[in-house]
Design a protein around this motif. Structure first.
Motif, short mmCIF file in Angstrom:
data_model
loop_
_atom_site.label_atom_id
_atom_site.label_comp_id
_atom_site.label_asym_id
_atom_site.label_seq_id
_atom_site.Cartn_x
_atom_site.Cartn_y
_atom_site.Cartn_z
N LEU A 75 0.84 -1.20 0.00
CA LEU A 75 0.00 0.00 0.00
C LEU A 75 0.87 1.25 0.00
CD1 LEU A 75 -2.76 -0.95 2.60
CD2 LEU A 75 -2.99 -0.87 0.11
N VAL A 76 0.58 2.14 -0.93
CA VAL A 76 1.27 3.43 -1.00
C VAL A 76 0.21 4.51 -1.04
CG1 VAL A 76 2.89 4.87 -2.29
CG2 VAL A 76 3.21 2.39 -2.26
N ASP A 77 0.14 5.31 0.01
CA ASP A 77 -0.88 6.35 0.13
C ASP A 77 -2.29 5.77 -0.06
OD1 ASP A 77 1.07 8.31 0.53
OD2 ASP A 77 1.29 8.66 -1.62
N GLY A 78 -2.49 4.55 0.46
CA GLY A 78 -3.80 3.92 0.40
C GLY A 78 -4.09 3.15 -0.88
N ASP A 79 -3.21 3.25 -1.88
CA ASP A 79 -3.40 2.55 -3.14
C ASP A 79 -2.60 1.25 -3.17
OD1 ASP A 79 -5.05 4.57 -4.18
OD2 ASP A 79 -3.30 5.71 -4.86
N GLU A 80 -3.21 0.20 -3.73
CA GLU A 80 -2.53 -1.08 -3.84
C GLU A 80 -1.62 -1.10 -5.07
OE1 GLU A 80 -5.43 -4.19 -3.91
OE2 GLU A 80 -6.28 -3.65 -1.94
N HIS A 81 -0.39 -1.55 -4.86
CA HIS A 81 0.57 -1.68 -5.95
C HIS A 81 1.05 -3.13 -6.00
CE1 HIS A 81 1.17 2.68 -6.87
NE2 HIS A 81 0.71 2.79 -5.63
N THR A 82 0.66 -3.83 -7.05
CA THR A 82 1.00 -5.24 -7.19
C THR A 82 2.49 -5.39 -7.49
OG1 THR A 82 -1.22 -5.79 -7.97
CG2 THR A 82 0.53 -7.37 -8.47
N THR A 83 3.15 -6.25 -6.73
CA THR A 83 4.60 -6.43 -6.87
C THR A 83 4.99 -7.79 -7.42
OG1 THR A 83 4.73 -7.16 -4.56
CG2 THR A 83 5.12 -4.82 -5.00
N TRP A 84 4.08 -8.78 -7.34
CA TRP A 84 4.46 -10.13 -7.78
C TRP A 84 3.23 -11.01 -7.92
CZ3 TRP A 84 8.94 -11.02 -9.83
CH2 TRP A 84 9.39 -12.33 -10.03
N PHE A 85 3.34 -12.03 -8.77
CA PHE A 85 2.31 -13.07 -8.89
C PHE A 85 2.97 -14.42 -8.64
CE2 PHE A 85 0.88 -9.71 -11.86
CZ PHE A 85 -0.36 -9.44 -11.32
N SER A 86 2.29 -15.29 -7.91
CA SER A 86 2.79 -16.64 -7.65
C SER A 86 1.71 -17.63 -8.04
CB SER A 86 3.15 -16.81 -6.17
OG SER A 86 4.14 -15.90 -5.78
N LYS A 87 2.08 -18.62 -8.86
CA LYS A 87 1.11 -19.59 -9.35
C LYS A 87 1.54 -21.00 -8.95
CE LYS A 87 3.28 -19.92 -13.95
NZ LYS A 87 4.56 -19.32 -13.51
N GLU A 88 0.89 -22.01 -9.57
CA GLU A 88 1.16 -23.39 -9.25
C GLU A 88 2.66 -23.71 -9.29
OE1 GLU A 88 -3.08 -23.33 -10.75
OE2 GLU A 88 -1.19 -22.43 -11.41
N GLY A 89 3.13 -24.34 -8.22
CA GLY A 89 4.54 -24.71 -8.13
C GLY A 89 5.42 -23.66 -7.49
N ASP A 90 4.90 -22.44 -7.35
CA ASP A 90 5.69 -21.35 -6.74
C ASP A 90 5.61 -21.41 -5.22
OD1 ASP A 90 6.36 -20.42 -9.25
OD2 ASP A 90 4.83 -18.86 -9.29
N ILE A 91 6.51 -20.68 -4.58
CA ILE A 91 6.42 -20.47 -3.15
C ILE A 91 6.16 -19.00 -2.89
CG2 ILE A 91 7.89 -22.43 -2.53
CD1 ILE A 91 10.21 -20.49 -2.14
N THR A 92 5.52 -18.72 -1.77
CA THR A 92 5.29 -17.33 -1.39
C THR A 92 5.46 -17.20 0.12
OG1 THR A 92 3.78 -15.43 -1.62
CG2 THR A 92 2.77 -17.56 -1.09
N PHE A 93 5.88 -16.01 0.55
CA PHE A 93 6.18 -15.78 1.96
C PHE A 93 6.39 -14.28 2.16
CE2 PHE A 93 9.93 -17.13 -0.41
CZ PHE A 93 10.77 -16.04 -0.27
N GLY A 94 6.43 -13.87 3.42
CA GLY A 94 6.80 -12.50 3.73
C GLY A 94 8.31 -12.38 3.74
N LEU A 95 8.85 -11.50 2.94
CA LEU A 95 10.31 -11.41 2.81
C LEU A 95 11.00 -11.13 4.14
CD1 LEU A 95 10.57 -9.36 -0.50
CD2 LEU A 95 11.38 -11.69 -0.16
N LEU A 96 10.56 -10.11 4.85
CA LEU A 96 11.19 -9.78 6.13
C LEU A 96 10.90 -10.84 7.19
CD1 LEU A 96 10.68 -5.91 6.32
CD2 LEU A 96 12.79 -7.15 5.87
N CYS A 97 9.73 -11.48 7.08
CA CYS A 97 9.42 -12.57 8.02
C CYS A 97 10.42 -13.71 7.85
CB CYS A 97 8.01 -13.10 7.77
SG CYS A 97 6.68 -11.92 8.07
N LEU A 98 10.72 -14.05 6.61
CA LEU A 98 11.62 -15.16 6.34
C LEU A 98 13.06 -14.83 6.70
CD1 LEU A 98 12.20 -17.97 5.13
CD2 LEU A 98 12.43 -16.86 2.88
#
Length: 202
Positions: A75-98
């Motif tokens: 979120l930037v100034d309340g607007d959503e900005h898409t940064t990535w897409f993950s599909k079948e076979g991909d992994i996803t996670f929170g970068l700073l969490c990991l």
């Protein structure tokens, strides 16, 4: 008790077909090592528009997508900005969490109904310490993802909007059939009207 090798291979392929195919595209990991990984999996059946990861909240899991699609956004100034897409076979996670065990800045939301398997980050780290195949797979996939992110960054600096759209289609051929065009325009850094014009020209 040791699982029969043929039964193990069959069960792995039936439950985790897309995940295993993707893992082995990065590194030739054995059935035995895969079993060490998936025995820690927890299955999730997420509906569309479900927030898996929230900005500002620590999530100590990595998610393997067997079926479905997610998008990452901030979120930037309340607007959503898409940064990535993950599909079948991909992994996803929170970068700073990991990487730093701190709350991150991105949301991860399902775009369509999604079947995913989570594994706790602390368990994954233990597997890296004890299994060279899993450790090597992780090393390779992270370096390839880093390279892809760098390519996207350079593409945004050097390519026209149409060229960036064509690159996205090569990476993800059916994205326009699965993803809201507004999300695609946001990822490419262009307006929906510009994206519509580009698509009309094809």
């Amino acid at each position: 008790m040791r699982i029969d090798d043929n039964l193990l291979e069959l069960s792995l392929k039936m439950l985790y077909q897309n995940i295993i195919t993707s893992i082995r595209n990065y590194y030739p990991i054995s059935d035995e090592s895969l079993n060490l990984l998936v025995e820690h999996f927890t299955v999730h059946h997420f509906p569309a528009k479900h927030l898996i990861i929230r900005a500002g909240v620590i999530d100590r899991n990595v998610y393997f997508i067997e079926k479905g699609l997610t998008r990452s956004y901030c979120l930037v100034d309340g607007d959503e900005h898409t940064t990535w897409f993950s599909k079948e076979g991909d992994i996803t996670f929170g970068l700073l969490c990991l990487y730093h065990n701190t709350a991150g800045f991105e949301f991860v939301e399902t775009v369509e109904p999604t079947i995913a398997y989570s594994i706790p980050i602390n368990i994954l780290n233990k597997l890296y310490d004890t299994n060279i195949e899993i450790a090597n797979w992780s090393r390779v996939i992270h370096q390839e993802c880093l390279l892809t992110l760098q390519c996207v960054r350079i593409d945004n600096l050097t390519m026209t909007a149409k060229e960036r759209y064509n690159v996205l289609l090569k990476r993800f051929p059916d994205i326009c059939q699965r993803v809201n065009l507004g999300y695609i325009a946001s990822f490419l850094g262009i307006s929906i009207s510009t994206l519509s014009r580009i698509r009309a020209e094809k």
